[in-house]
Design a protein around this motif. Structure first.
Motif, PDB file in Angstrom:
ATOM      1  N   THR A 272     -10.775  -6.061 -10.131  1.00 58.03           N
ATOM      2  CA  THR A 272     -10.612  -6.215  -8.686  1.00 58.03           C
ATOM      3  C   THR A 272     -10.205  -7.626  -8.279  1.00 58.03           C
ATOM      4  OG1 THR A 272     -12.955  -6.730  -8.335  1.00 58.03           O
ATOM      5  CG2 THR A 272     -12.312  -4.402  -8.300  1.00 58.03           C
ATOM      6  N   THR A 273     -10.198  -8.559  -9.216  1.00 57.35           N
ATOM      7  CA  THR A 273      -9.748  -9.916  -8.898  1.00 57.35           C
ATOM      8  C   THR A 273      -8.258 -10.089  -9.135  1.00 57.35           C
ATOM      9  OG1 THR A 273     -10.144 -10.800 -11.136  1.00 57.35           O
ATOM     10  CG2 THR A 273     -12.013 -10.792  -9.600  1.00 57.35           C
ATOM     11  N   ASN A 274      -7.580  -9.038  -9.600  1.00 56.70           N
ATOM     12  CA  ASN A 274      -6.184  -9.161 -10.011  1.00 56.70           C
ATOM     13  C   ASN A 274      -5.337  -8.056  -9.384  1.00 56.70           C
ATOM     14  OD1 ASN A 274      -3.899 -10.058 -11.376  1.00 56.70           O
ATOM     15  ND2 ASN A 274      -4.387  -8.914 -13.248  1.00 56.70           N
ATOM     16  N   PRO A 275      -5.088  -8.130  -8.078  1.00 56.87           N
ATOM     17  CA  PRO A 275      -4.292  -7.079  -7.426  1.00 56.87           C
ATOM     18  C   PRO A 275      -2.861  -7.058  -7.946  1.00 56.87           C
ATOM     19  CG  PRO A 275      -4.615  -8.931  -5.931  1.00 56.87           C
ATOM     20  CD  PRO A 275      -5.498  -9.178  -7.119  1.00 56.87           C
ATOM     21  N   VAL A 276      -2.301  -5.859  -7.966  1.00 59.88           N
ATOM     22  CA  VAL A 276      -0.920  -5.666  -8.412  1.00 59.88           C
ATOM     23  C   VAL A 276      -0.070  -5.378  -7.187  1.00 59.88           C
ATOM     24  CG1 VAL A 276       0.637  -4.229  -9.785  1.00 59.88           C
ATOM     25  CG2 VAL A 276      -1.646  -4.784 -10.655  1.00 59.88           C
ATOM     26  N   HIS A 277       1.040  -6.073  -7.070  1.00 58.25           N
ATOM     27  CA  HIS A 277       1.961  -5.836  -5.961  1.00 58.25           C
ATOM     28  C   HIS A 277       3.025  -4.846  -6.410  1.00 58.25           C
ATOM     29  CE1 HIS A 277       0.141  -9.061  -3.626  1.00 58.25           C
ATOM     30  NE2 HIS A 277       0.130  -9.776  -4.739  1.00 58.25           N
ATOM     31  N   LEU A 278       3.131  -3.746  -5.697  1.00 61.03           N
ATOM     32  CA  LEU A 278       4.073  -2.699  -6.103  1.00 61.03           C
ATOM     33  C   LEU A 278       5.506  -3.208  -6.147  1.00 61.03           C
ATOM     34  CD1 LEU A 278       2.856   0.589  -4.370  1.00 61.03           C
ATOM     35  CD2 LEU A 278       2.836   0.024  -6.799  1.00 61.03           C
ATOM     36  N   SER A 279       5.816  -4.206  -5.334  1.00 64.02           N
ATOM     37  CA  SER A 279       7.172  -4.746  -5.340  1.00 64.02           C
ATOM     38  C   SER A 279       7.524  -5.395  -6.678  1.00 64.02           C
ATOM     39  CB  SER A 279       7.333  -5.767  -4.206  1.00 64.02           C
ATOM     40  OG  SER A 279       6.375  -6.793  -4.310  1.00 64.02           O
ATOM     41  N   ASP A 280       6.506  -5.701  -7.485  1.00 68.83           N
ATOM     42  CA  ASP A 280       6.738  -6.277  -8.811  1.00 68.83           C
ATOM     43  C   ASP A 280       6.835  -5.204  -9.891  1.00 68.83           C
ATOM     44  OD1 ASP A 280       6.615  -8.837  -7.723  1.00 68.83           O
ATOM     45  OD2 ASP A 280       4.455  -9.004  -8.064  1.00 68.83           O
ATOM     46  N   THR A 281       6.764  -3.930  -9.523  1.00 64.62           N
ATOM     47  CA  THR A 281       6.838  -2.825 -10.475  1.00 64.62           C
ATOM     48  C   THR A 281       8.075  -1.984 -10.180  1.00 64.62           C
ATOM     49  OG1 THR A 281       5.629  -1.208  -9.126  1.00 64.62           O
ATOM     50  CG2 THR A 281       4.311  -2.768 -10.436  1.00 64.62           C
ATOM     51  N   PHE A 282       8.335  -0.992 -11.026  1.00 67.05           N
ATOM     52  CA  PHE A 282       9.514  -0.156 -10.801  1.00 67.05           C
ATOM     53  C   PHE A 282       9.372   0.706  -9.551  1.00 67.05           C
ATOM     54  CE2 PHE A 282       7.093   3.055 -13.272  1.00 67.05           C
ATOM     55  CZ  PHE A 282       7.333   4.198 -12.521  1.00 67.05           C
ATOM     56  N   MET A 283       8.134   0.877  -9.038  1.00 64.56           N
ATOM     57  CA  MET A 283       7.946   1.690  -7.848  1.00 64.56           C
ATOM     58  C   MET A 283       8.482   1.024  -6.587  1.00 64.56           C
ATOM     59  SD  MET A 283       5.575   2.365 -10.241  1.00 64.56           S
ATOM     60  CE  MET A 283       4.021   1.522  -9.930  1.00 64.56           C
ATOM     61  N   GLY A 284       8.494  -0.312  -6.566  1.00 59.54           N
ATOM     62  CA  GLY A 284       9.007  -1.025  -5.404  1.00 59.54           C
ATOM     63  C   GLY A 284       8.004  -1.075  -4.258  1.00 59.54           C
ATOM     64  N   ARG A 285       8.397  -1.709  -3.190  1.00 61.91           N
ATOM     65  CA  ARG A 285       7.519  -1.902  -2.042  1.00 61.91           C
ATOM     66  C   ARG A 285       7.186  -0.568  -1.385  1.00 61.91           C
ATOM     67  NH1 ARG A 285       6.437  -6.431   0.595  1.00 61.91           N
ATOM     68  NH2 ARG A 285       8.168  -7.484  -0.467  1.00 61.91           N
ATOM     69  N   PRO A 286       5.905  -0.302  -1.077  1.00 64.60           N
ATOM     70  CA  PRO A 286       5.542   0.975  -0.449  1.00 64.60           C
ATOM     71  C   PRO A 286       6.036   1.051   0.993  1.00 64.60           C
ATOM     72  CG  PRO A 286       3.645  -0.496  -0.485  1.00 64.60           C
ATOM     73  CD  PRO A 286       4.729  -1.176  -1.277  1.00 64.60           C
ATOM     74  N   THR A 287       6.423   2.228   1.392  1.00 64.08           N
ATOM     75  CA  THR A 287       6.855   2.421   2.784  1.00 64.08           C
ATOM     76  C   THR A 287       5.697   2.795   3.697  1.00 64.08           C
ATOM     77  OG1 THR A 287       7.365   4.743   2.293  1.00 64.08           O
ATOM     78  CG2 THR A 287       9.150   3.132   2.056  1.00 64.08           C
ATOM     79  N   TRP A 288       4.594   3.274   3.136  1.00 67.51           N
ATOM     80  CA  TRP A 288       3.463   3.734   3.935  1.00 67.51           C
ATOM     81  C   TRP A 288       2.216   3.686   3.068  1.00 67.51           C
ATOM     82  CZ3 TRP A 288       3.356   4.616   9.025  1.00 67.51           C
ATOM     83  CH2 TRP A 288       2.256   5.279   9.581  1.00 67.51           C
ATOM     84  N   THR A 289       1.121   3.168   3.622  1.00 66.91           N
ATOM     85  CA  THR A 289      -0.123   3.095   2.868  1.00 66.91           C
ATOM     86  C   THR A 289      -1.268   3.625   3.717  1.00 66.91           C
ATOM     87  OG1 THR A 289      -0.804   0.890   3.625  1.00 66.91           O
ATOM     88  CG2 THR A 289       0.720   0.991   1.738  1.00 66.91           C
ATOM     89  N   TYR A 290      -2.425   3.692   3.108  1.00 69.22           N
ATOM     90  CA  TYR A 290      -3.629   4.124   3.828  1.00 69.22           C
ATOM     91  C   TYR A 290      -3.927   3.197   5.002  1.00 69.22           C
ATOM     92  CZ  TYR A 290      -8.506   5.332   4.706  1.00 69.22           C
ATOM     93  OH  TYR A 290      -9.685   5.709   5.305  1.00 69.22           O
ATOM     94  N   ILE A 291      -3.637   1.915   4.847  1.00 66.45           N
ATOM     95  CA  ILE A 291      -3.843   0.986   5.965  1.00 66.45           C
ATOM     96  C   ILE A 291      -2.962   1.373   7.141  1.00 66.45           C
ATOM     97  CG2 ILE A 291      -3.479  -1.404   6.710  1.00 66.45           C
ATOM     98  CD1 ILE A 291      -4.471  -2.292   3.982  1.00 66.45           C
ATOM     99  N   ASP A 292      -1.712   1.716   6.877  1.00 64.40           N
ATOM    100  CA  ASP A 292      -0.828   2.175   7.954  1.00 64.40           C
ATOM    101  C   ASP A 292      -1.394   3.422   8.635  1.00 64.40           C
ATOM    102  OD1 ASP A 292       1.278   0.227   7.531  1.00 64.40           O
ATOM    103  OD2 ASP A 292       1.758   1.337   5.707  1.00 64.40           O
ATOM    104  N   SER A 293      -1.935   4.341   7.833  1.00 65.97           N
ATOM    105  CA  SER A 293      -2.505   5.570   8.400  1.00 65.97           C
ATOM    106  C   SER A 293      -3.697   5.262   9.295  1.00 65.97           C
ATOM    107  CB  SER A 293      -2.943   6.519   7.273  1.00 65.97           C
ATOM    108  OG  SER A 293      -1.848   6.905   6.483  1.00 65.97           O
ATOM    109  N   GLU A 294      -4.561   4.338   8.855  1.00 63.19           N
ATOM    110  CA  GLU A 294      -5.719   3.975   9.661  1.00 63.19           C
ATOM    111  C   GLU A 294      -5.305   3.277  10.948  1.00 63.19           C
ATOM    112  OE1 GLU A 294      -9.537   4.321   9.096  1.00 63.19           O
ATOM    113  OE2 GLU A 294      -8.177   5.981   8.698  1.00 63.19           O
ATOM    114  N   VAL A 295      -4.319   2.411  10.871  1.00 64.97           N
ATOM    115  CA  VAL A 295      -3.822   1.745  12.079  1.00 64.97           C
ATOM    116  C   VAL A 295      -3.268   2.776  13.055  1.00 64.97           C
ATOM    117  CG1 VAL A 295      -2.015   0.211  12.966  1.00 64.97           C
ATOM    118  CG2 VAL A 295      -3.394  -0.486  11.004  1.00 64.97           C
TER     119      VAL A 295
END
Length: 405
Positions: A272-295
């Motif tokens: 939990t001290t080492n978050p992974v940024h999706l933009s650094d993986t082949f998946m790329g930047r997410p368009t929608w996340t759980y945070i967006d849903s809660e907002v």
């Protein structure tokens, strides 16, 4: 049949080996009795496997019983294992808020179970992690894609099972997903030559673009989960039939064998001290996340209901969880976030300090006043809130800091 002793360190491996040794791995209509020793700890992987294995025992007309030490049995009950397996047990403890340090076992029967199960784990992260905004997108990818595999590919006659546990002092989050379906070999059989085994099936499933049917999936779920586990320097275990594949500390450990089981299991352990940024993986930047849903949900509903979001308003821990959620959501809110105290008749100074005092301290008084609204707060609670906020900002408390409606 005499009671089967659960291993003291009850992992998915040791559990499956124990079930095999006692000839109940493919249990039919018999009664299976377990004895739980004093020093027993059942990991998420073992819990998820027990839940889905037990569903098959029940469906075949069998029964499951547990005896032994009280403390580990109360843990099994708290994780909802006994509820799912129809095990009689009278709880003599108060249930904790499920956004605490674990997500109890949830069963996956159809697509309607995938979203709520994933969200329950993400809600835990949102309330427990100071770095939830950085951590959630990659975690959400792994959980949703892996849980959805049960629905899309497993063809299982009994529900799959999912659970999670957070170990804050170890900076570790464990998530386990299991099913008793056709397994990876069965799902990818048209990709495999007749002589290829379960290890070859796992290797193929971990390649991008490999799926049993392009109409229902692109084959990126498991490869994405592995890449995230490697970037996180965490652990990833996947098993099918008699083969287990493992990544530990971000490094590939390869395959090992154990007794053959139906279906597929995945256990992911995140640092939990080492978050992974999706933009650094082949998946790329997410368009929608759980945070967006809660907002979006809060924008429609208008406020966070303190009485609904906190198990109590007398201690710091529920306030800390709510504060973390508020801090994670604020950057994406279009306007002020309302904290609605309707139904909260009283609150301790510790609760108010942890929620409001620390929000003012960390956001700054001006930002707090611009972005947080407090509604339906009783006058005496307002006075107490102003005192604890004043202590945080080095005031005598005579000035009113709260934005009330």
């Amino acid at each position: 049949m005499s009671a089967i002793p659960l291993p003291a360190s009850c992992t998915s491996d040791t559990l499956i080996e124990t079930l095999d040794e006692h000839n109940v791995l493919s249990a039919g209509s018999e009664t299976v009795r377990f004895h739980v020793p004093d020093d027993c700890f059942v990991t998420c992987g073992a819990l998820a496997y027990l839940a889905t294995w037990g569903q098959r025992v029940l469906r075949n007309g069998g029964e499951i019983q547990f005896s032994g030490a009280e403390d580990p049995r109360s843990y099994l009950s708290r994780m909802n294992l006994f509820e799912h397996l129809d095990v009689p047990y009278e709880e003599d403890f108060q249930r904790r808020d499920e956004t605490g340090r674990f997500t109890p076992i949830r069963l996956i029967e159809d697509d309607e179970d995938v979203g709520p199960t994933t969200n329950a784990i993400l809600e835990l992260v949102l309330r427990q992690f100071e770095n939830a905004r950085d951590f959630i997108p990659a975690l959400e990818w792994v959980i949703y894609e892996t849980v959805d595999n049960i629905r899309l590919h497993a063809y299982t006659a009994v529900p799959g099972a999912v659970c999670a546990q957070y170990f804050p002092t170890r900076h570790r989050l464990d998530v386990a997903i299991c099913d008793l379906g056709q397994g990876i070999s069965g799902s990818l059989e048209h990709h495999l030559d007749p002589w290829e085994g379960s290890g070859d099936a796992i290797k193929m499933a971990l390649q991008r673009g490999v799926t049993r049917d392009q109409e229902i999936g692109q084959g990126n779920g498991l490869p994405g989960a592995v890449e995230i586990a490697e970037e996180n320097e965490g652990e990833f275990r996947i098993w099918t039939d008699e083969v287990v594949y493992e990544i530990e500390d971000g490094e590939e450990k390869g395959f090992q064998q154990r007794p053959a089981v139906d279906g597929t299991g995945v256990v992911v352990r995140f640092d939990t001290t080492n978050p992974v940024h999706l933009s650094d993986t082949f998946m790329g930047r997410p368009t929608w996340t759980y945070i967006d849903s809660e907002v979006q949900r809060l924008s429609k509903e208008g406020s966070l209901k303190v009485a609904e979001d906190c198990l109590n308003t007398g201690t710091r821990e529920p306030a800390k969880r709510l504060r973390r959620k508020v801090q994670s959501l604020l950057p994406d809110m279009d306007g002020p976030l309302a904290l609605d105290f309707d139904g909260v008749d009283s609150a301790s100074s510790s609760f108010l300090d942890e929620l409001l005092g620390r929000l003012v301290d960390e956001l700054g008084q001006e930002t707090f006043n611009q972005n947080i609204r407090l509604v339906n707060m009783p006058d005496e609670m307002v006075d107490m809130a102003n005192v604890v906020i004043g202590q945080r900002v080095d005031s005598d408390g005579s000035e009113s800091f709260t934005h009330l409606e």
